[in-house]
Design a protein around this motif. Structure first.
Motif, mmCIF file in Angstrom:
data_model
loop_
_atom_site.group_PDB
_atom_site.id
_atom_site.type_symbol
_atom_site.label_atom_id
_atom_site.label_comp_id
_atom_site.label_asym_id
_atom_site.label_seq_id
_atom_site.Cartn_x
_atom_site.Cartn_y
_atom_site.Cartn_z
ATOM 1 N N PHE A 157 -24.414 -49.062 19.522
ATOM 2 C CA PHE A 157 -25.239 -48.954 18.398
ATOM 3 C C PHE A 157 -25.092 -50.166 17.228
ATOM 4 C CE2 PHE A 157 -26.363 -44.706 19.549
ATOM 5 C CZ PHE A 157 -25.488 -44.302 20.237
ATOM 6 N N ASN A 158 -26.054 -50.269 16.853
ATOM 7 C CA ASN A 158 -26.083 -51.391 15.869
ATOM 8 C C ASN A 158 -26.162 -51.132 14.378
ATOM 9 O OD1 ASN A 158 -28.774 -51.012 15.958
ATOM 10 N ND2 ASN A 158 -29.281 -53.108 16.741
ATOM 11 N N CYS A 159 -26.291 -49.876 14.178
ATOM 12 C CA CYS A 159 -26.389 -49.300 12.869
ATOM 13 C C CYS A 159 -25.457 -48.117 12.709
ATOM 14 C CB CYS A 159 -27.688 -49.031 12.552
ATOM 15 S SG CYS A 159 -27.977 -48.207 10.889
ATOM 16 N N LEU A 160 -24.691 -48.301 11.635
ATOM 17 C CA LEU A 160 -23.725 -47.112 11.360
ATOM 18 C C LEU A 160 -23.918 -46.954 9.874
ATOM 19 C CD1 LEU A 160 -20.600 -48.497 13.058
ATOM 20 C CD2 LEU A 160 -22.247 -46.706 13.918
ATOM 21 N N ALA A 161 -24.107 -45.443 9.616
ATOM 22 C CA ALA A 161 -24.318 -44.942 8.218
ATOM 23 C C ALA A 161 -23.330 -43.660 7.931
ATOM 24 C CB ALA A 161 -25.847 -44.618 8.192
ATOM 25 N N TRP A 162 -23.266 -43.515 6.609
ATOM 26 C CA TRP A 162 -22.807 -42.186 6.211
ATOM 27 C C TRP A 162 -23.994 -41.436 5.538
ATOM 28 C CZ3 TRP A 162 -18.055 -40.908 6.964
ATOM 29 C CH2 TRP A 162 -17.024 -41.694 7.276
ATOM 30 N N PHE A 163 -23.888 -40.148 5.708
ATOM 31 C CA PHE A 163 -24.807 -39.131 5.223
ATOM 32 C C PHE A 163 -23.961 -38.024 4.300
ATOM 33 C CE2 PHE A 163 -29.067 -40.161 6.973
ATOM 34 C CZ PHE A 163 -28.772 -41.092 7.785
ATOM 35 N N ARG A 164 -24.585 -37.393 3.464
ATOM 36 C CA ARG A 164 -23.834 -36.307 2.914
ATOM 37 C C ARG A 164 -24.725 -35.249 2.562
ATOM 38 N NH1 ARG A 164 -22.752 -38.370 -3.181
ATOM 39 N NH2 ARG A 164 -24.899 -38.463 -3.872
ATOM 40 N N GLN A 165 -24.505 -33.951 2.805
ATOM 41 C CA GLN A 165 -25.401 -32.762 2.556
ATOM 42 C C GLN A 165 -24.584 -31.663 1.930
ATOM 43 O OE1 GLN A 165 -26.911 -30.858 6.166
ATOM 44 N NE2 GLN A 165 -28.634 -30.111 5.165
ATOM 45 N N ALA A 166 -25.010 -31.333 0.550
ATOM 46 C CA ALA A 166 -24.576 -30.436 -0.375
ATOM 47 C C ALA A 166 -25.289 -28.930 0.147
ATOM 48 C CB ALA A 166 -24.781 -30.579 -1.652
ATOM 49 N N PRO A 167 -24.761 -27.734 -0.152
ATOM 50 C CA PRO A 167 -25.316 -26.766 0.177
ATOM 51 C C PRO A 167 -26.644 -26.386 -0.726
ATOM 52 C CG PRO A 167 -22.932 -26.312 -0.745
ATOM 53 C CD PRO A 167 -23.456 -27.781 -0.868
ATOM 54 N N GLY A 168 -27.516 -25.992 0.313
ATOM 55 C CA GLY A 168 -29.015 -25.784 -0.192
ATOM 56 C C GLY A 168 -29.870 -26.915 -0.536
ATOM 57 N N LYS A 169 -29.155 -28.189 0.014
ATOM 58 C CA LYS A 169 -30.021 -29.473 -0.142
ATOM 59 C C LYS A 169 -30.107 -30.180 1.193
ATOM 60 C CE LYS A 169 -28.437 -30.528 -4.688
ATOM 61 N NZ LYS A 169 -28.002 -31.452 -5.977
ATOM 62 N N GLU A 170 -31.231 -31.112 1.103
ATOM 63 C CA GLU A 170 -31.394 -31.835 2.662
ATOM 64 C C GLU A 170 -30.243 -32.933 2.671
ATOM 65 O OE1 GLU A 170 -36.369 -31.478 2.508
ATOM 66 O OE2 GLU A 170 -35.276 -33.672 2.449
ATOM 67 N N ARG A 171 -30.054 -33.250 3.768
ATOM 68 C CA ARG A 171 -29.197 -34.333 4.189
ATOM 69 C C ARG A 171 -29.498 -35.759 3.633
ATOM 70 N NH1 ARG A 171 -26.306 -34.303 9.941
ATOM 71 N NH2 ARG A 171 -26.140 -32.000 9.175
#
Length: 128
Positions: A32-46
């Motif tokens: 893979f040539n792209c690495l990322a961080w995501f987050r998701q809070a309760p009731g919210k979109e990632r």
């Protein structure tokens, strides 16, 4: 085998710091040539928090974390990091690392459907 394993989450007071790690296999890191961080809070979109395009080393950040979070990698350890400083209660979420193969622009768009491989997540809780 494609595998992403996050660690480093925990509970911290507002203004504190945490460093998240995302350990991958050598196969994943080279596929893979792209690495990322995501987050998701309760009731919210990632939400895509930060991304790194391995091909040219460019990084991008969500406006909400710019200047406070830093994405980096250690090639020798096949590990992606997210240094989080000056944490706020609104940073509370489950944090995921993700990977994709493709162009620079889609990498930095940080759109959830564009990423094909995901870790299981690590919880970050910031208290006042």
């Amino acid at each position: 085998q494609v595998q992403l394993v996050e660690s480093g989450g925990g509970s911290v007071q507002a203004g504190g710091s945490l460093r998240l790690s995302c350990a991958t296999s050598e196969y994943t890191y080279s596929s893979f040539n792209c690495l990322a961080w995501f987050r998701q809070a309760p009731g919210k979109e990632r939400e895509g928090v930060a991304a790194m395009y391995i091909g040219d080393g460019t990084t991008s950040y969500a406006d909400s974390v710019k200047g406070r979070f830093t994405i980096s990698q250690d090639n020798a350890k096949n590990t992606l990091y997210l240094q989080m400083n000056k944490l706020k209660p609104e940073d509370t979420a489950m944090y995921y690392c993700a990977a994709r193969w493709g162009g620079n622009s889609l990498c930095h768009s940080r759109r959830t459907p564009s990423f094909s491989v995901w870790g299981q997540g690590t919880q970050v809780t910031v208290s006042t």
